[in-house]
Motif scaffolding. Structure first.
Motif, PDB file in Angstrom:
ATOM      1  N   ASP A   1       0.802  -1.168  -0.090  1.00  0.00           N
ATOM      2  CA  ASP A   1       0.030   0.049   0.316  1.00  0.00           C
ATOM      3  C   ASP A   1       1.050   1.179  -0.090  1.00  0.00           C
ATOM      4  OD1 ASP A   1      -2.203  -1.554   0.063  1.00  0.00           O
ATOM      5  OD2 ASP A   1      -2.477  -1.554   2.204  1.00  0.00           O
ATOM      6  N   LEU A   2       1.893   1.272   0.875  1.00  0.00           N
ATOM      7  CA  LEU A   2       2.704   2.380   0.666  1.00  0.00           C
ATOM      8  C   LEU A   2       3.111   2.638  -0.473  1.00  0.00           C
ATOM      9  CD1 LEU A   2       4.697   1.563   4.216  1.00  0.00           C
ATOM     10  CD2 LEU A   2       3.078   3.544   3.754  1.00  0.00           C
ATOM     11  N   ASN A   3       3.867   1.571  -1.058  1.00  0.00           N
ATOM     12  CA  ASN A   3       4.270   2.076  -2.559  1.00  0.00           C
ATOM     13  C   ASN A   3       3.222   2.594  -3.670  1.00  0.00           C
ATOM     14  OD1 ASN A   3       6.528   1.506  -4.727  1.00  0.00           O
ATOM     15  ND2 ASN A   3       5.385  -0.065  -5.220  1.00  0.00           N
ATOM     16  N   LYS A   4       2.065   1.703  -3.338  1.00  0.00           N
ATOM     17  CA  LYS A   4       1.139   2.318  -4.527  1.00  0.00           C
ATOM     18  C   LYS A   4       0.708   3.803  -4.278  1.00  0.00           C
ATOM     19  CE  LYS A   4      -1.018  -2.024  -5.447  1.00  0.00           C
ATOM     20  NZ  LYS A   4      -2.346  -2.732  -5.019  1.00  0.00           N
ATOM     21  N   SER A   5       0.509   4.337  -2.901  1.00  0.00           N
ATOM     22  CA  SER A   5      -0.251   5.449  -2.602  1.00  0.00           C
ATOM     23  C   SER A   5       0.984   6.522  -2.475  1.00  0.00           C
ATOM     24  CB  SER A   5      -0.699   5.076  -1.197  1.00  0.00           C
ATOM     25  OG  SER A   5       0.093   5.119  -0.174  1.00  0.00           O
ATOM     26  N   CYS A   6       2.335   6.084  -2.721  1.00  0.00           N
ATOM     27  CA  CYS A   6       3.618   7.162  -2.299  1.00  0.00           C
ATOM     28  C   CYS A   6       3.244   8.412  -3.389  1.00  0.00           C
ATOM     29  CB  CYS A   6       4.871   6.472  -2.877  1.00  0.00           C
ATOM     30  SG  CYS A   6       6.340   7.635  -2.521  1.00  0.00           S
ATOM     31  N   ASP A   7       3.542   9.561  -2.928  1.00  0.00           N
ATOM     32  CA  ASP A   7       3.299  10.980  -3.231  1.00  0.00           C
ATOM     33  C   ASP A   7       4.829  11.424  -3.839  1.00  0.00           C
ATOM     34  OD1 ASP A   7       3.075  13.482  -4.441  1.00  0.00           O
ATOM     35  OD2 ASP A   7       1.803  14.139  -2.756  1.00  0.00           O
ATOM     36  N   GLN A   8       5.043  11.310  -5.014  1.00  0.00           N
ATOM     37  CA  GLN A   8       6.805  11.650  -5.420  1.00  0.00           C
ATOM     38  C   GLN A   8       7.016  13.130  -5.283  1.00  0.00           C
ATOM     39  OE1 GLN A   8       8.891   9.071  -6.374  1.00  0.00           O
ATOM     40  NE2 GLN A   8       7.365   7.449  -6.246  1.00  0.00           N
ATOM     41  N   LYS A   9       5.806  13.711  -4.775  1.00  0.00           N
ATOM     42  CA  LYS A   9       6.215  15.325  -4.512  1.00  0.00           C
ATOM     43  C   LYS A   9       6.524  15.631  -3.180  1.00  0.00           C
ATOM     44  CE  LYS A   9       3.344  17.034  -8.419  1.00  0.00           C
ATOM     45  NZ  LYS A   9       2.264  17.773  -8.976  1.00  0.00           N
ATOM     46  N   GLN A  10       6.246  14.468  -2.127  1.00  0.00           N
ATOM     47  CA  GLN A  10       6.922  14.595  -0.794  1.00  0.00           C
ATOM     48  C   GLN A  10       7.815  13.714  -0.480  1.00  0.00           C
ATOM     49  OE1 GLN A  10       4.674  16.586   0.956  1.00  0.00           O
ATOM     50  NE2 GLN A  10       3.373  16.938  -0.740  1.00  0.00           N
ATOM     51  N   PRO A  11       8.424  14.064   0.570  1.00  0.00           N
ATOM     52  CA  PRO A  11       9.769  13.409   1.057  1.00  0.00           C
ATOM     53  C   PRO A  11       9.560  11.868   0.986  1.00  0.00           C
ATOM     54  CG  PRO A  11       9.245  15.422   2.407  1.00  0.00           C
ATOM     55  CD  PRO A  11       8.055  15.319   1.682  1.00  0.00           C
ATOM     56  N   LEU A  12      10.657  11.250   0.582  1.00  0.00           N
ATOM     57  CA  LEU A  12      10.328   9.746   0.593  1.00  0.00           C
ATOM     58  C   LEU A  12      11.840   9.139   0.754  1.00  0.00           C
ATOM     59  CD1 LEU A  12      11.652   9.075  -2.607  1.00  0.00           C
ATOM     60  CD2 LEU A  12       9.085   9.983  -3.368  1.00  0.00           C
ATOM     61  N   ALA A  13      11.485   7.745   0.807  1.00  0.00           N
ATOM     62  CA  ALA A  13      12.683   7.021   0.885  1.00  0.00           C
ATOM     63  C   ALA A  13      12.458   5.983  -0.287  1.00  0.00           C
ATOM     64  CB  ALA A  13      12.970   6.095   2.019  1.00  0.00           C
ATOM     65  N   ARG A  14      13.483   5.878  -1.337  1.00  0.00           N
ATOM     66  CA  ARG A  14      13.382   5.177  -2.646  1.00  0.00           C
ATOM     67  C   ARG A  14      14.321   3.985  -2.630  1.00  0.00           C
ATOM     68  NH1 ARG A  14      13.677   9.004  -6.086  1.00  0.00           N
ATOM     69  NH2 ARG A  14      11.538   9.385  -6.365  1.00  0.00           N
ATOM     70  N   ILE A  15      13.899   2.799  -3.097  1.00  0.00           N
ATOM     71  CA  ILE A  15      14.949   1.722  -3.330  1.00  0.00           C
ATOM     72  C   ILE A  15      14.935   1.564  -4.753  1.00  0.00           C
ATOM     73  CG2 ILE A  15      15.764  -0.591  -2.601  1.00  0.00           C
ATOM     74  CD1 ILE A  15      14.738  -0.036   0.134  1.00  0.00           C
ATOM     75  N   ILE A  16      16.124   1.470  -5.317  1.00  0.00           N
ATOM     76  CA  ILE A  16      16.176   1.234  -6.767  1.00  0.00           C
ATOM     77  C   ILE A  16      17.155  -0.276  -6.983  1.00  0.00           C
ATOM     78  CG2 ILE A  16      17.176   1.838  -8.986  1.00  0.00           C
ATOM     79  CD1 ILE A  16      16.651   4.386  -6.051  1.00  0.00           C
ATOM     80  N   ASN A  17      16.515  -1.397  -7.487  1.00  0.00           N
ATOM     81  CA  ASN A  17      17.054  -2.431  -7.718  1.00  0.00           C
ATOM     82  C   ASN A  17      17.970  -2.625  -9.056  1.00  0.00           C
ATOM     83  OD1 ASN A  17      17.905  -5.285  -7.524  1.00  0.00           O
ATOM     84  ND2 ASN A  17      15.833  -6.021  -8.263  1.00  0.00           N
ATOM     85  N   ARG A  18      19.167  -2.318  -8.582  1.00  0.00           N
ATOM     86  CA  ARG A  18      20.115  -2.699  -9.760  1.00  0.00           C
ATOM     87  C   ARG A  18      20.876  -3.866 -10.025  1.00  0.00           C
ATOM     88  NH1 ARG A  18      23.710   2.919  -9.597  1.00  0.00           N
ATOM     89  NH2 ARG A  18      24.573   1.903  -7.910  1.00  0.00           N
ATOM     90  N   CYS A  19      20.503  -4.689  -9.123  1.00  0.00           N
ATOM     91  CA  CYS A  19      20.965  -6.212  -8.982  1.00  0.00           C
ATOM     92  C   CYS A  19      20.539  -6.998 -10.359  1.00  0.00           C
ATOM     93  CB  CYS A  19      20.718  -6.846  -7.487  1.00  0.00           C
ATOM     94  SG  CYS A  19      21.184  -5.874  -6.227  1.00  0.00           S
ATOM     95  N   ASP A  20      21.137  -8.059 -10.452  1.00  0.00           N
ATOM     96  CA  ASP A  20      20.968  -8.961 -11.309  1.00  0.00           C
ATOM     97  C   ASP A  20      19.960 -10.089 -11.026  1.00  0.00           C
ATOM     98  OD1 ASP A  20      22.521  -7.787 -13.470  1.00  0.00           O
ATOM     99  OD2 ASP A  20      24.262  -8.888 -12.701  1.00  0.00           O
ATOM    100  N   TYR A  21      19.345  -9.895 -10.089  1.00  0.00           N
ATOM    101  CA  TYR A  21      18.253 -10.745  -9.614  1.00  0.00           C
ATOM    102  C   TYR A  21      17.175  -9.986  -8.946  1.00  0.00           C
ATOM    103  CZ  TYR A  21      21.290  -9.613  -5.484  1.00  0.00           C
ATOM    104  OH  TYR A  21      22.165  -8.963  -4.748  1.00  0.00           O
ATOM    105  N   PRO A  22      15.962 -10.593  -8.393  1.00  0.00           N
ATOM    106  CA  PRO A  22      14.951 -10.043  -8.004  1.00  0.00           C
ATOM    107  C   PRO A  22      15.024  -9.939  -6.393  1.00  0.00           C
ATOM    108  CG  PRO A  22      14.151 -12.234  -8.702  1.00  0.00           C
ATOM    109  CD  PRO A  22      15.554 -11.963  -9.215  1.00  0.00           C
ATOM    110  N   VAL A  23      14.513  -8.837  -5.685  1.00  0.00           N
ATOM    111  CA  VAL A  23      14.535  -8.847  -4.227  1.00  0.00           C
ATOM    112  C   VAL A  23      13.357  -8.878  -3.753  1.00  0.00           C
ATOM    113  CG1 VAL A  23      16.982  -8.043  -4.213  1.00  0.00           C
ATOM    114  CG2 VAL A  23      15.104  -6.415  -4.207  1.00  0.00           C
ATOM    115  N   TYR A  24      12.837  -9.079  -2.438  1.00  0.00           N
ATOM    116  CA  TYR A  24      11.662  -8.960  -1.785  1.00  0.00           C
ATOM    117  C   TYR A  24      11.816  -8.058  -0.735  1.00  0.00           C
ATOM    118  CZ  TYR A  24      11.489 -13.020  -4.962  1.00  0.00           C
ATOM    119  OH  TYR A  24      11.714 -13.771  -6.199  1.00  0.00           O
TER     120      TYR A  24
END
Length: 291
Positions: A24-47
């Motif tokens: 829910d937090l990911n779906k409702s995240c307002d990109q215009k408000q302060p946030l924590a973001r995680i970007i997966n650049r790994c060669d595998y999926p993470v959970y």
């Protein structure tokens, strides 16, 4: 009657905590408000799970992050004195020995100490197989302009970069009694680029969002890291992988007199008396974040 009231209140607290959902937090995240973001650049999926301390990892609140995808959540206030832990694993089972954690704590109640206290933790990466431990990461807190540029010591609005287990250990929590908490303004984003210590060469703010998937639940086993009467060491080791952006001399002086002291005072406040006595229990410095 008092016992009934107490149990009811405890049940309500647990229910409130358990209601937290990374999906829910990911779906409702307002990109215009302060946030924590995680970007997966790994060669595998993470959970990924986003929880308060003690919540565990609920079965229906896991987010799957494929390579190139991002997870974002607007900063959440602390609950019962503890901050947020965004747990990331290579496994759909949330265990207590193979996760890396991006952690933050919004302090808004202490005048002069109102900042976002953040860190990257490998405390629950005992087997060494968690994401980024060997591949490295790049973290940027703040937009790196003006007063929210990285300080000379890289403890204020830092840019952190590491490429392997040795360099990551210099800028992350390995043991609970390490001193690796950083600070930044409450209104500044934190971006955690997983795998690779290089700065991003593209804008990930519009990258594909993460997908949700029900995870198989595995209750985390209690961790017991026994610290051996540490001394109060306030030195913060910073990896010499990425040079912090240049800052004006005035800002350096301000950082040395205020922001660095803020971080140190906050981190040691939980066990200040015991720390002066070099007593056990010093590991509580990490408790607001460790979940």
């Amino acid at each position: 009657m008092q016992l009934t009231t107490f149990l009811s209140a405890a049940t309500a607290i647990v229910a409130t905590a358990s209601a937290r959902s990374a999906v829910d937090l990911n779906k409702s995240c307002d990109q215009k408000q302060p946030l924590a973001r995680i970007i997966n650049r790994c060669d595998y999926p993470v959970y990924l799970w986003s929880v308060f301390k003690g919540d565990g990892c609920p079965t229906d609140q896991m987010v799957t992050l494929k390579k190139g995808e991002t997870y974002s959540e607007n900063y959440q206030d602390p609950q019962n004195g503890v901050g947020i832990s965004i747990k990331v694993s290579k496994s759909e089972k949330c265990k207590s020995n193979d996760i890396v954690q991006l952690e933050y704590f919004l302090e808004t109640t202490k005048p002069g100490f109102s900042y976002n206290y953040l860190d990257v933790s490998y405390v629950d990466c005992q087997d060494g197989g968690c994401p980024t431990k060997n591949e490295g990461y790049y973290l940027q807190a703040g937009n790196q302009t003006g007063k929210v540029s990285a300080s000379a010591t890289n403890t204020w609005c830092p840019i952190l970069s590491c490429t392997d287990a040795a360099s990551c250990a210099k800028i992350s929590y390995i043991n609970p009694d390490d001193v690796q908490t950083k600070t930044c303004d409450l209104d500044q984003n934190t971006n955690f680029y997983m795998c690779g210590g290089e700065a991003p060469d593209e804008d990930y703010s519009s990258a594909p969002a993460a997908s949700s998937k029900q995870a198989e639940y595995s209750a985390p086993a209690p961790t017991s890291t026994k610290a051996s009467a540490p001394t109060l060491n306030l030195k913060v080791d910073v990896a010499a992988v990425t040079k912090a952006p240049a800052v004006k001399e005035v800002e350096k002086q301000q950082d040395a007199k205020t922001k660095t002291q803020v971080e140190v005072v906050y981190v040691t406040a939980f066990e200040y008396v015991n720390a002066k006595r070099h007593a056990h229990g010093h590991a509580r410095r990490h408790q607001p974040f460790h979940a």
